[in-house]
Design an enzyme around this catalytic site. Structure first.
Site, PDB file in Angstrom:
ATOM      1  N   GLY A 242      57.857  67.587  52.558  1.00 53.39           N
ATOM      2  CA  GLY A 242      58.550  68.776  53.036  1.00 53.39           C
ATOM      3  C   GLY A 242      57.587  69.900  53.355  1.00 53.39           C
ATOM      4  N   ARG A 243      56.500  69.960  52.583  1.00 49.87           N
ATOM      5  CA  ARG A 243      55.526  71.032  52.795  1.00 49.87           C
ATOM      6  C   ARG A 243      54.842  70.925  54.154  1.00 49.87           C
ATOM      7  NH1 ARG A 243      54.072  70.196  46.596  1.00 49.87           N
ATOM      8  NH2 ARG A 243      55.734  71.577  45.852  1.00 49.87           N
ATOM      9  N   TYR A 362      59.441  79.147  49.894  1.00 47.23           N
ATOM     10  CA  TYR A 362      60.211  77.929  49.578  1.00 47.23           C
ATOM     11  C   TYR A 362      59.401  76.638  49.651  1.00 47.23           C
ATOM     12  CZ  TYR A 362      61.713  77.654  54.638  1.00 47.23           C
ATOM     13  OH  TYR A 362      61.806  77.598  55.983  1.00 47.23           O
ATOM     14  N   GLU A 363      60.030  75.611  49.112  1.00 40.61           N
ATOM     15  CA  GLU A 363      59.406  74.298  48.910  1.00 40.61           C
ATOM     16  C   GLU A 363      58.099  74.442  48.104  1.00 40.61           C
ATOM     17  OE1 GLU A 363      59.895  71.408  51.932  1.00 40.61           O
ATOM     18  OE2 GLU A 363      61.509  72.543  52.898  1.00 40.61           O
ATOM     19  N   GLY A 364      58.200  75.295  47.110  1.00 39.00           N
ATOM     20  CA  GLY A 364      57.062  75.606  46.252  1.00 39.00           C
ATOM     21  C   GLY A 364      56.405  76.876  46.737  1.00 39.00           C
TER      22      GLY A 364
END
Lengths: 379, 261, 400
Positions: A242-243, A362-364
């Protein structure tokens, strides 16, 4: 070392670019203004096959590579970063874990319609008390004969409400900590599965973000994704991929901001000459362009590693960290180049700036990315 | 139904700029695209195929790079593509181009309908379509804004000065289409991957057994003598008063003074 | 004729590459190479610092007795006896060409019961009218008109033929040219006689109107061209002029025609008859939204004008294509052209820059439209339009 895109990749880029320029760009401002997600637009994009690029043909895909898909996210995000994340959330966060961990039956039932663009997907991990520390999951799924009973909630879920398919994480055995987390595939409309309030956001306002609420939701055993206790691993590997998507989204935003600033600086005349003739401006543009190019290389590299089936967790984190920080800087500088006009909603630069911010979160968060990178380099 | 669509790869002339100092054309960075009217022709052909079955074949005459334009048409959904390419075709005007294309279309086999865009955006001649129809002895209906097929009959709404002429003919027919007839679809990912793996046959002058006197430069009656940038009208007077009311008043006064009104 | 690079002289400097309007020069192995895209325009020849590029005459194999071909013809496009403005414009221009050549000017009148119109053709300058009549010509039909026209060419052998670049003219011209296998120059905006060769020098916009090209048709006859409406002025009719009327029998039978006209749908009100309009008010994307087009229509109404639109506005679906002015739309040349919220892309300018007076309203003082406008108001078009409309309404009321 070759930096040339393949013919296939160039054509994927062109498909996404043409669609973005002709269909996505003109309504982006209005969707941002009204915080409205456009399902017809998503469906048109999915209808071209952008959701299936990197999946095999037997699952409704085009058998392309991850880099081609990443190029599509970049192009869509140039026009509308909200639509970019809607695509990324479906493909990277929902379709991909089913492809990687699902049973054949699950792939046919869930992956295929996602890849073919008939359905939208979402990913539910974050909870009010479990953000960066995903191990603090309070959503629980208790085995009860031939099904699990799920209770709890998830917040800040992209595509929530619109998506038909959800990957949801829940604690199945609290005593085992992160090894007690399992992943499930949920369908919109399951009894007890409802949506909470719609989030009002600073940026990516054309994407829909909502709360997921589970009240005694009966989840059949065959809708568990992977094995019991594999949830945390599934979540972490999914986020690795996703990153790259978020990096591509950042890259799209930064490119759009840079392009706009360059164009404006050549047209805007002050003191009898275009402002681009001032070194103060041209140096800013030079720095912006360099950041964009560096982000591009990191992002494409992470995608290429994934395509080569090599480890890419660290590189994906680096790409996400650098590209999103760069997007924020470049968009902020683009606003500065435009001066007062940059701050005005009449021009898109302030939107780029608002859209860029979430990419650092987001996504970390980018702090979490540094944890990942730090852990990897100190191993 | 066998449909042939003629397409041309053109520079995107809407992207061309004139160097304000040297008064010359800036071609740099101008992309090559499928002529927009031809893309519409492909769309119309695909829609007719979806309704009546058959095949859509696209044909283009041009340098080897023109294969990219044909690939785009394949990606949209065309069944076959043929590139007519040979140095001997170089320098062709519309007469020689129509000859090379019509000879190629004859070689392709029986055809029910030929569709062309109303004109190409680089040359704007609108002559190749009718030229092909003439060479094949086919009737033509130009500027089609709507096409209906009933058995072996075609009905066309032809754009005209103040409306439409409803025309009817028996197939085969050559039609040229205007923009309003259809919105071209975007190529899909799967179609593109497939197109990219398709080898497009290239037909040379020898392949189509072309009469060498009728192709390329020798077959082109017209010759470009000179190219120049158009002279601009001289810049007039800009009016920018404090208020719109004052600007309009000034304009009315100037128009009156110049006896325009 | 071909443009050739002398490979020995070429120093590989690349100066010729950007000079080519058609992108037909590439560098291969550090030498200039001319690709198939070359149109032999010769723009590169003067740019080469070492004179390595030159023109080579190639022998043309067509043998044709050109001396038999004499006279300038104009296609008299008409609808039920009403002659199109462009036919008169071309008679005026054709007269000049014929005089320069010392030859006759003839009008080609094809139709049903149109003999009476011959006097108008003489009045606009023709020496002769070739008349072909019959019910098969009642409405324009590609096949019927081509047969009749080609028959006339073969019998009477003109040196040049001018056809209006209307939809029908651009349908007919290439069909005739392909049948008699001659050159046809499309969409010309200027005509002259080349002093040296006595050939018609056809000038036309190319490349989307970005450049102009001079074109000759040296070895084929007749030399043909379609010419845009409104680029030439109509001659003042002189009804004292007379000429020779030559009636030619029709070779077409109505039953043989393959394309039949079923009906005519007139959807256009007077405000989209742009080619014939004296005043046109046009709107573009600068209006902001489709509803704002009503302000353009209001001004047109107040001025008794036709309504035009830019390609961008048509593409956005704000106006039907019948209203489009520009390279791929209609070419207009009214007395007054008012461009409202039109930035002035070259493609638009190509369609309206022969207007007598151009007025532009745009908020961007640097918009290209102001480069061709005689009068330009820099300001918000939606603010200016209602005031201008009121002014013109007042002006018209005062005139009555």
């Amino acid at each position: 070392m070759s930096f040339e895109l393949t013919e296939d990749q160039k054509m994927m880029q062109k498909i996404a670019r043409d669609f973005a320029e002709k269909e996505v760009a003109h309504g982006a401002e209005e969707r941002d203004e009204h915080e409205s997600f456009s399902r017809p637009l998503y469906d048109a994009m999915a209808g071209l096959g952008l959701t299936g690029i990197c999946f095999p043909e037997q699952y409704g895909g085009a058998d392309g590579d991850v880099l081609s898909y990443i190029l599509a996210i970049e192009e869509i995000s140039k026009a509308d970063a909200g639509l970019g994340i809607a695509l990324s959330a479906t493909v990277s966060l929902c379709a991909w874990p089913i492809f990687a961990y699902g049973t054949e039956e699950q792939k046919q039932k869930y992956l295929k319609p996602l890849a073919e663009g008939e359905k939208m997907g979402a990913f539910g991990l974050t909870e009010p008390n479990a953000g960066t520390d995903a191990s603090g999951q309070q959503t629980v799924a208790v085995l009860n004969g031939d099904h699990y009973v799920m209770n709890g909630s998830k917040i800040f879920i992209t595509n929530a409400g619109e998506a038909e398919t959800y990957i949801v994480f829940a604690m199945t055995d609290k005593s085992r900590g992160v090894r007690g987390i399992s992943a499930f595939i949920l369908e919109k409309g399951m009894p007890g599965f409802t949506f909470g309030k719609k989030e009002h956001k600073m940026g990516i306002r054309s994407s829909q973000t909502m709360e997921l609420i589970f009240q005694d939701v009966k989840v059949p055993l065959n809708q568990m994704l992977g094995k019991e206790g594999e949830g945390f691993k599934i979540a972490m590997t999914t986020l690795d991929g996703g990153r790259i998507g978020v990096a591509a989204q950042s890259l799209g935003i930064a490119t759009a901001a840079l392009d706009f600033a360059i164009k404006y600086s050549k047209e805007r005349v002050q003191f009898g000459k275009p402002i681009s003739a001032n070194q103060a401006i041209s140096f800013m543009l030079a720095d912006m362009a360099t950041k964009v190019e560096a982000s591009r290389l990191l992002t494409y590299q992470a995608a290429a590693l994934k395509d080569a089936h090599k480890p890419y967790s660290k590189e994906a984190a680096m790409a996400k960290l650098f590209a999103s920080d760069s997007a924020m800087e470049v968009a902020t500088d683009a606003v500065q180049v435009l001066g007062g006009y940059g701050y005005s909603r009449e021009y898109p630069c302030e939107r780029y700036m608002r859209d860029a911010k979430i990419c650092q979160i987001y996504e970390g968060t980018n702090q979490a990315q540094r944890m990942v990178i730090g852990g990897a380099v100190l191993r | 139904m066998e449909i042939v669509v003629c397409v041309k790869q053109v520079p995107d002339t809407t992207e061309v700029k004139i160097d304000p100092v040297k008064n010359t054309l800036i071609r740099e960075g101008v992309p090559s695209i499928v002529n927009p009217f031809d893309k519409i022709a492909v769309e119309v052909a695909l829609q007719l195929r979806e309704k009546h079955g058959g095949k859509v074949k696209v044909i283009s005459m041009g340098p080897p790079q023109a294969a990219d334009a044909l690939k785009e048409c394949l990606a949209m959904g065309a069944d076959e593509a043929i590139l007519v390419s040979d140095r001997a075709f170089g320098g062709a005007d519309t007469l020689a181009t129509a000859y090379a294309l019509s000879t190629s279309i004859e070689k392709m086999g029986p055809v029910d309908l030929i569709i062309c865009g109303k004109q190409a955006i680089d040359g704007d001649t609108a002559q190749v379509g009718p030229g092909i129809a003439e060479n094949l002895g086919m009737p033509q209906i130009t500027y089609a804004a709507k096409i209906e097929i009933n058995g072996d009959m075609i009905k066309v709404d032809r754009e005209h000065d103040d409306g439409y002429e409803i025309m009817e003919a028996k197939l085969p027919v050559m039609v040229t289409v205007v923009k309003s007839i259809a919105e071209p679809r975007f190529p899909t990912v799967k179609g593109t991957m497939k197109a990219n793996r398709t080898q497009i046959p290239v037909w040379t002058a020898a392949d189509i057994a072309a009469d060498e006197k009728r192709i390329g430069m020798p077959g082109s009656p017209t010759q470009v003598r000179r190219i120049f940038t158009p002279t601009q009208r001289s810049q007039g007077q800009l009016i920018q008063e404090e208020t719109a009311q004052q600007s309009v008043a000034k304009l009315m006064q100037l128009l009156g003074d110049a006896k325009v009104i | 004729m071909a443009v050739i690079v002398n490979q020995e002289k070429c120093i590989g400097c690349g100066a010729c590459v950007p000079s080519c309007p058609f992108g037909a020069i590439e560098m291969r192995d550090d030498k200039a190479y001319i690709t198939e895209a070359c149109t032999m325009c010769g723009a590169c020849i003067s740019v080469c610092p070492v004179e390595a590029i030159f023109r080579e005459e190639i022998e043309r194999t067509v043998a044709m007795d050109k001396t038999e071909y004499k006279g300038v013809w104009v296609f008299i496009e008409q609808t039920h006896g009403e002659i199109k403005g462009v036919a008169h414009e071309l008679l005026g221009e054709g007269r000049k060409l014929a005089d320069e050549l010392g030859e006759e000017l003839a009008g080609i009148l094809i139709g049903n019961g149109v003999e009476a119109q011959a006097k108008e053709v003489f009045a606009s300058g023709a020496d002769k009218v070739y008349l072909v009549e019959g019910p098969e010509y009642d409405h324009y039909n590609t096949e019927a008109y081509t047969v009749a026209f080609v028959d006339l060419i073969q019998k009477y052998k003109p040196t040049a033929i001018l056809v209006g670049a209307t939809n029908d003219g651009r349908d007919l011209g290439p069909r005739i040219a392909a049948r008699v296998r001659t050159g046809l120059c499309a969409d010309c905006t200027n005509l002259s006689i080349d002093a040296e060769t006595k050939l018609v020098l056809w000038t036309r916009p190319a490349f989307g109107g970005n450049i102009m090209a001079d074109i000759l048709c040296p070895e084929h006859r007749p030399q043909m061209g379609t010419v845009r409406p409104k680029v030439f002025k109509k001659p003042v009719p002189d009804f004292s002029r007379t000429g020779e009327l030559i009636k030619v029998a029709s070779k077409v039978k109505e039953a043989d025609l393959k394309v039949k006209l079923l009906e005519i749908l007139a959807v256009c009100t007077s405000n989209c008859k742009l080619e014939e309009a004296d005043i046109i008010v046009s709107g573009g994307r600068g209006l902001g939204k489709p509803e704002n087009f009503s302000a353009v229509e209001a001004l047109a109404e107040a001025m008794g004008a036709a309504v035009g639109a830019s390609r961008a506005a048509v593409d956005a679906g704000w106006k039907p294509a019948l209203h489009q002015v520009g390279q791929t739309g209609k070419t207009v040349g009214p007395k007054i052209y008012i461009a409202c919220g039109i930035s002035g892309a070259i493609q638009h300018l190509a369609g309206m820059s022969s207007s007598d007076t151009i007025i532009a309203i745009n908020k961007d003082a640097d918009a290209p439209i102001f480069k061709v406008a005689d009068y330009g108001i820099v300001g918000d078009v939606m603010e200016v339009l209602p005031i201008l409309t009121a002014e013109f309404a007042k002006y018209r009321a005062a005139c009555k």
